[in-house]
Enzyme design. Structure first.
Site, PDB file in Angstrom:
ATOM      1  N   LYS A 103      41.813 -36.048  48.944  1.00 21.51           N
ATOM      2  CA  LYS A 103      41.239 -36.275  47.724  1.00 21.51           C
ATOM      3  C   LYS A 103      41.761 -36.026  46.606  1.00 21.51           C
ATOM      4  CE  LYS A 103      37.680 -38.716  45.733  1.00 21.51           C
ATOM      5  NZ  LYS A 103      38.636 -40.184  45.845  1.00 21.51           N
TER       6      LYS A 103
ATOM      7  N   LYS B 221      35.597 -33.396  36.759  1.00 17.59           N
ATOM      8  CA  LYS B 221      34.755 -33.187  37.766  1.00 17.59           C
ATOM      9  C   LYS B 221      35.695 -32.695  38.608  1.00 17.59           C
ATOM     10  CE  LYS B 221      32.449 -34.566  40.795  1.00 17.59           C
ATOM     11  NZ  LYS B 221      32.891 -35.476  42.625  1.00 17.59           N
TER      12      LYS B 221
ATOM     13  N   SER C  33      32.801 -36.616  46.645  1.00 15.98           N
ATOM     14  CA  SER C  33      34.061 -35.210  45.878  1.00 15.98           C
ATOM     15  C   SER C  33      33.726 -33.998  45.972  1.00 15.98           C
ATOM     16  CB  SER C  33      34.900 -36.264  45.673  1.00 15.98           C
ATOM     17  OG  SER C  33      35.140 -37.678  45.933  1.00 15.98           O
TER      18      SER C  33
HETATM   19  N1  LIG Z   1      31.702 -43.468  41.892  1.00 19.51           N
HETATM   20  C1  LIG Z   1      32.580 -44.358  42.885  1.00 19.51           C
HETATM   21  O1  LIG Z   1      34.171 -44.893  42.202  1.00 19.51           O
HETATM   22  C2  LIG Z   1      33.467 -43.306  43.692  1.00 19.51           C
HETATM   23  C3  LIG Z   1      32.612 -41.477  43.716  1.00 19.51           C
HETATM   24  N2  LIG Z   1      33.091 -41.069  44.536  1.00 19.51           N
HETATM   25  C4  LIG Z   1      32.802 -39.529  44.610  1.00 19.51           C
HETATM   26  O2  LIG Z   1      31.087 -40.272  45.426  1.00 19.51           O
HETATM   27  C5  LIG Z   1      30.392 -38.680  44.988  1.00 19.51           C
HETATM   28  C6  LIG Z   1      28.723 -39.942  44.881  1.00 19.51           C
HETATM   29  O3  LIG Z   1      29.543 -40.367  43.663  1.00 19.51           O
HETATM   30  P1  LIG Z   1      28.725 -41.443  42.848  1.00 19.51           P
HETATM   31  O4  LIG Z   1      27.576 -42.455  44.055  1.00 19.51           O
HETATM   32  O5  LIG Z   1      29.137 -42.340  42.353  1.00 19.51           O
HETATM   33  O6  LIG Z   1      27.566 -40.131  41.951  1.00 19.51           O
HETATM   34  P2  LIG Z   1      26.349 -41.118  41.427  1.00 19.51           P
HETATM   35  O7  LIG Z   1      25.541 -39.668  40.752  1.00 19.51           O
HETATM   36  O8  LIG Z   1      25.810 -42.220  41.816  1.00 19.51           O
HETATM   37  O9  LIG Z   1      24.763 -40.218  42.765  1.00 19.51           O
HETATM   38  C7  LIG Z   1      24.733 -39.489  42.806  1.00 19.51           C
HETATM   39  C8  LIG Z   1      23.141 -39.550  44.077  1.00 19.51           C
HETATM   40  O10 LIG Z   1      23.112 -38.160  44.490  1.00 19.51           O
HETATM   41  C9  LIG Z   1      21.824 -38.152  44.666  1.00 19.51           C
HETATM   42  N3  LIG Z   1      21.391 -35.963  44.368  1.00 19.51           N
HETATM   43  C10 LIG Z   1      22.384 -35.379  43.041  1.00 19.51           C
HETATM   44  N4  LIG Z   1      21.878 -34.223  43.331  1.00 19.51           N
HETATM   45  C11 LIG Z   1      20.570 -33.980  44.302  1.00 19.51           C
HETATM   46  C12 LIG Z   1      20.553 -33.300  44.878  1.00 19.51           C
HETATM   47  N5  LIG Z   1      20.876 -31.376  44.702  1.00 19.51           N
HETATM   48  N6  LIG Z   1      19.923 -33.202  45.461  1.00 19.51           N
HETATM   49  C13 LIG Z   1      19.742 -34.500  46.432  1.00 19.51           C
HETATM   50  N7  LIG Z   1      19.710 -35.991  45.307  1.00 19.51           N
HETATM   51  C14 LIG Z   1      20.713 -35.658  44.684  1.00 19.51           C
HETATM   52  C15 LIG Z   1      21.771 -38.219  42.731  1.00 19.51           C
HETATM   53  O11 LIG Z   1      19.968 -38.674  42.981  1.00 19.51           O
HETATM   54  P3  LIG Z   1      19.279 -38.655  41.229  1.00 19.51           P
HETATM   55  O12 LIG Z   1      19.056 -39.335  41.308  1.00 19.51           O
HETATM   56  O13 LIG Z   1      17.833 -38.192  41.428  1.00 19.51           O
HETATM   57  O14 LIG Z   1      20.114 -37.710  41.383  1.00 19.51           O
HETATM   58  C16 LIG Z   1      22.142 -40.036  43.255  1.00 19.51           C
HETATM   59  O15 LIG Z   1      21.354 -40.704  44.140  1.00 19.51           O
HETATM   60  C17 LIG Z   1      30.730 -37.889  43.952  1.00 19.51           C
HETATM   61  O16 LIG Z   1      31.485 -36.692  44.784  1.00 19.51           O
HETATM   62  C18 LIG Z   1      32.240 -38.811  43.734  1.00 19.51           C
HETATM   63  O17 LIG Z   1      32.559 -38.256  42.833  1.00 19.51           O
HETATM   64  C19 LIG Z   1      34.180 -40.856  45.464  1.00 19.51           C
HETATM   65  C20 LIG Z   1      34.920 -42.358  45.710  1.00 19.51           C
HETATM   66  C21 LIG Z   1      34.414 -42.765  44.482  1.00 19.51           C
END
Ligand SMILES: NC(=O)C1=CN([C@@H]2O[C@H](COP(=O)(O)OP(=O)(O)OC[C@H]3O[C@@H](n4cnc5c(N)ncnc54)[C@H](OP(=O)(O)O)[C@@H]3O)[C@@H](O)[C@H]2O)C=CC1
Ligand SMILES: NC(=O)C1=CN([C@@H]2O[C@H](COP(=O)(O)OP(=O)(O)OC[C@H]3O[C@@H](n4cnc5c(N)ncnc54)[C@H](OP(=O)(O)O)[C@@H]3O)[C@@H](O)[C@H]2O)C=CC1
Ligand SMILES: NC(=O)C1=CN([C@@H]2O[C@H](COP(=O)(O)OP(=O)(O)OC[C@H]3O[C@@H](n4cnc5c(N)ncnc54)[C@H](OP(=O)(O)O)[C@@H]3O)[C@@H](O)[C@H]2O)C=CC1
Lengths: 295, 295, 295, 295
Positions: free
Chosen positions: A171, A239, A96
């Site tokens: 979204k 965010k 998102s």
């Molecule tokens: N959680 C929810 O219920 C929902 C989430 N969303 C959206 O989905 C997206 C993801 O959410 P969510 O999975 O909860 O977030 P998380 O923080 O759980 O996961 C994000 C992942 O991205 C990795 N990451 C972050 N920055 C980088 C980078 N610069 N390079 C490589 N890897 C990176 C992180 O790895 P590391 O461990 O290394 O930091 C982590 O594994 C967001 O935009 C959120 O708004 C949408 C609907 C529902």
């Protein structure tokens, strides 16, 4: 379409990548911290040790990352996804993020002969696990058609809502409504409690009329119990409400109600509770009203 | 229970009184302006030419009036309902008024051996016509039991939510949620429209997820069409949001989101559009955003 | 004009009554709690043991009470001020109350041949002590002329702003501005502090330009020191902002900025800090921003 | 210090550059549109036809541009100010921009051996003409000392408020207060007018007490007359309030009152009135209250 690179194996990305494996795709995963990649391997996927390696021979690349700067960091630049994804491949960002960034990604992809879709989701972690997400897709009809088998493995409601950026805009509208409904539900619950009316029964009546909402159905239990284990984190919602504010500014819209709700969500984060569920917006209304919130 | 006095034969009161006639009650109606009484007579009721006359031999008196001062004017004072209703009778106020006034009415009734219920409704004029209102009732269990046959002729969801005033408090929470949901829906629709996303499809996706609400289901059509023929008038909703504000003040609650939504509803009224549907809150957001609203 | 009845010998009333004694008036004081009356006697006044006794032989009666219901309780009713004040006398209410009540008092006075002025003040306890209050007067020109010797003993800026109620309206506008300026100053100070800019120097520059205000001059010291010993209590200011809201409603005005500031002041009260200075609005902004406020 | 390059000869920049000429500096001016440069030449300055040419032999470079992206466009990049300003020179940005950008400029300057100051001003065009601006300066004490002769030719209140970015932070606090005070003044004026109180006299009383402010002194005339010829444009103020919002976000502050005032200023711009004076915020409150605003 067989090889899918999947970048970002967090709360959402991990179960989504696993579902793609189950659906028969050859999934190469990458994540900054390593254990998430190993979990994917255990689930039948393959590991990559860099973004470049992950996408090098992919037909489709997917990102599922927290925010716009994260997606830009992964997608752009000499070591980035677009620099190493083969020409003719498809790139689907399911994070998102800001619609303006989604539009910029589509333009950057076009320069390298890569079609780009913005395809944010709703449905939360449960939806990700059970492959029942709603997916709002922006981009060309052709790219959408190419991605449909992949989407079918992840969600149930899959809608092509418009050109590049349109998925993120829808979204944003989603998060506007959810964030506002949560703040209003918190205020209604405190009104009932303060008047000494048993809220469970009252909320059941309300749910059946014009006041009903999915937020009321799914979140009033947690609010009444003051139990804020995260289903969707308040900092992610804050965010998303910043994305709403940015969109409003670019369209010269003045949106008072969601602005107020956004301040309450920001206050959750400012108080150090960004890792609680977004329903914790209740604690800020309690605080303003002189009730000591639980967390 | 046979003779029911019914005071206030407006948008809601007229079909409700007619439904009581249909259910076999002997209904004596009174309304300030005369034609409404004649319509009730045509429907099989009887006419009274004063409040005192209407209630003089009633077992139950019902009021369905706009606001707290109207109910006080009708119920209290030497010519009022409580002064002429026989001891032992039941008084059911079904208007949406301030819970504090409901509590005062219950106390005034007790002094004259009249049991009082506050029983505001939701469901609008269609619900009143089809006898499918939701009724939120405050008062004693005994009084509630006595009124049940009457309620059964008017609605389908009938809930005893607590002591005197509790019905009005739940109704206030209802109006808090509905008023807020309307303002948020208006803001979401303008966000989609301004970004050039076709809102119909987008709203269908949103309706299926956490952003879904009854307001979205029932009111987005009118908002998209800018068609604000009144189902529930903005000035009545503004009145209800003042009740919410008053309740909040008495309970020392600070409720920022509904306060903002209330300002938008007040602006509808201030602009002279109080007789439009409450969905006209959209026009105020348009105005703030430099779009010329239709009405 | 010699005998003045003075009802309400609190923070403001006590020094005002004493100044009237000093100016040579024969002051008969009444207050619910007794010590205040004894202090007035010590200062050269006389004691009364009821409102009726105080006003029985007065040429002018003055009230200085907390809120509209207090003034109504003292002025109206069979034991009240208007019932016992001699015909032809003058009644000056100097409390800050609702303009609508001031208008009603003027009408009630007229029925008993008593001229009534609304004459709220600003300047706080220091202004009351030093007889340098600003006095905003509503009523007829004749009544204003009669009261001038009395006002001259209490204040320095004495302005006849219009007919009955106009004094209270101007006072409401005063409290609107002061309440809003306090909230904004709190927000500016937190902005400076959070950015690591030394606020004392910064505020000095700001004071010299378009951002300058009397609130900045007089209240920033207390805010920086988090020292909220009351000069004007937050609960009184919250009451005054309710008067503003009521005035706005009656005039069908929508006033978003002061509504927001009022919520912050209400939150001070809701948190149990109504007896702190109104500058304590800073603590609520701190709370929303995750800073632990001192009180 | 003799040769000064001056980039941005608009409302503020033109009179400031002219004052530097008068004070004996050798001023080389550059502006995108040409007439402004010719005016400077007429006033005794010299013309440059690019940023690079303007700064090539300058000891000090000054920018006075609308917003952060403009300053970044002019200062950074291969054709930019920092790329062509001689090592050892001083760069003073006097625009009102985001403090974060000011910090980035200071860092970029340090890499090229150029000291950078952020030195936004208040006092408006009249202050620019009469060389009586207030100047809020962020940067090192050494750089501040070097710039003092230049500042002395432009303003009267010149304060070094802290390290790089601090000048912009103080300017942001200034705009927070001014924007909020304007909105509150508009609300107070409408309250008085709607109640039928002559506002001129009332505002005079208010000005003398705790409600007094420089905004009240200088802007109430224009508001009462509905005369909004720009002294400071609403769109520039809306930009400044976005800086405030961004600063608040970075410091995790929740600032409700200025957020509300910012929405009103945004509504001025959204309605196409961004080129009116910021006092035109009154028109939005009128609109919300159903009064037809003049512009
Ligand atoms: N959680 C929810 O219920 C929902 C989430 N969303 C959206 O989905 C997206 C993801 O959410 P969510 O999975 O909860 O977030 P998380 O923080 O759980 O996961 C994000 C992942 O991205 C990795 N990451 C972050 N920055 C980088 C980078 N610069 N390079 C490589 N890897 C990176 C992180 O790895 P590391 O461990 O290394 O930091 C982590 O594994 C967001 O935009 C959120 O708004 C949408 C609907 C529902
Ligand atoms: N409309 C809706 O969709 C819903 C309304 N409600 C609530 O129900 C209540 C009634 O609403 P609604 O029927 O729409 O309102 P209306 O204005 O249509 O009807 C009110 C009736 O009360 C009469 N009346 C008003 N004041 C007095 C008085 N002092 N003495 C005697 N009669 C009086 C009026 O008669 P006259 O013609 O003489 O003025 C009129 O017939 C309100 O509290 C409203 O908030 C609740 C749910 C839905
Ligand atoms: N006006 C006021 O009362 C006050 C203004 N300020 C602040 O001072 C700054 C300047 O304001 P003001 O003078 O009113 O603004 P103006 O818009 O009048 O002037 C800006 C000038 O910058 C030039 N310019 C804009 N972008 C560029 C660019 N990318 N490259 C080169 N030149 C450019 C414009 O030239 P062109 O003609 O080519 O567009 C114009 O001459 C703003 O940050 C404002 O907030 C501070 C205090 C008071």
């Amino acid at each position: 379409m067989r090889v899918i690179a999947f970048i970002g194996l967090g709360t959402m990305g991990a179960p989504m990548a696993a579902n793609l494996v189950k659906a028969g795709f050859d999934v190469v995963g990458y994540n900054r911290s390593r254990p998430a990649v190993e979990n994917l391997v255990a689930a039948g996927g393959r590991a990559a040790s860099s973004v470049a390696e992950a996408v090098a021979s992919a037909e489709v690349a997917v990102t599922m990352l927290p925010d716009s700067p994260d997606v830009e960091a992964v997608a752009l630049g000499p070591d980035g996804l677009l620099a190493h994804l083969p020409a003719g491949a498809l790139y689907v960002d399911m994070s998102s993020i800001n619609p303006a960034v989604a539009v910029a990604l589509a333009a950057a992809g076009a320069q390298r002969d890569v079609e780009v879709l913005d395809a944010p989701v709703s449905g939360g972690e449960p939806g990700a696990r059970s492959a029942s997400l709603s997916i709002m897709v922006g981009g060309t009809a052709e790219a959408f058609a190419r991605a449909e088998p992949l989407f079918a493995a992840l969600g149930t409601t899959i809608v092509h809502v418009g050109p590049a950026g349109a998925g993120q805009t829808v979204k944003a509208a989603n998060q506007l409504l959810v964030g506002g409904h949560l703040a209003l539900l918190a205020e209604a619950i405190l009104l009932l409690e303060a008047a000494g009316v048993a809220p469970e029964g009252a909320l059941r009546v309300l749910a059946g009329g014009l006041a009903g909402s999915t937020v009321l159905d799914r979140k009033s239990g947690a609010m009444l119990a003051r139990s804020f284990a995260p289903s969707f984190r308040a900092d992610l919602h804050a965010k998303d409400l910043r994305i709403v504010a940015d969109l409003a500014r670019r369209s010269s819209l003045v949106l008072p109600t969601v602005s107020t709700a956004a301040q309450l969500m920001n206050a959750v984060v400012a108080r150090g509770n960004g890792d609680l569920d977004h329903a914790a917006v209740l604690t800020v209304v309690e605080l303003l009203s002189g009730r000591e919130p639980t967390p």
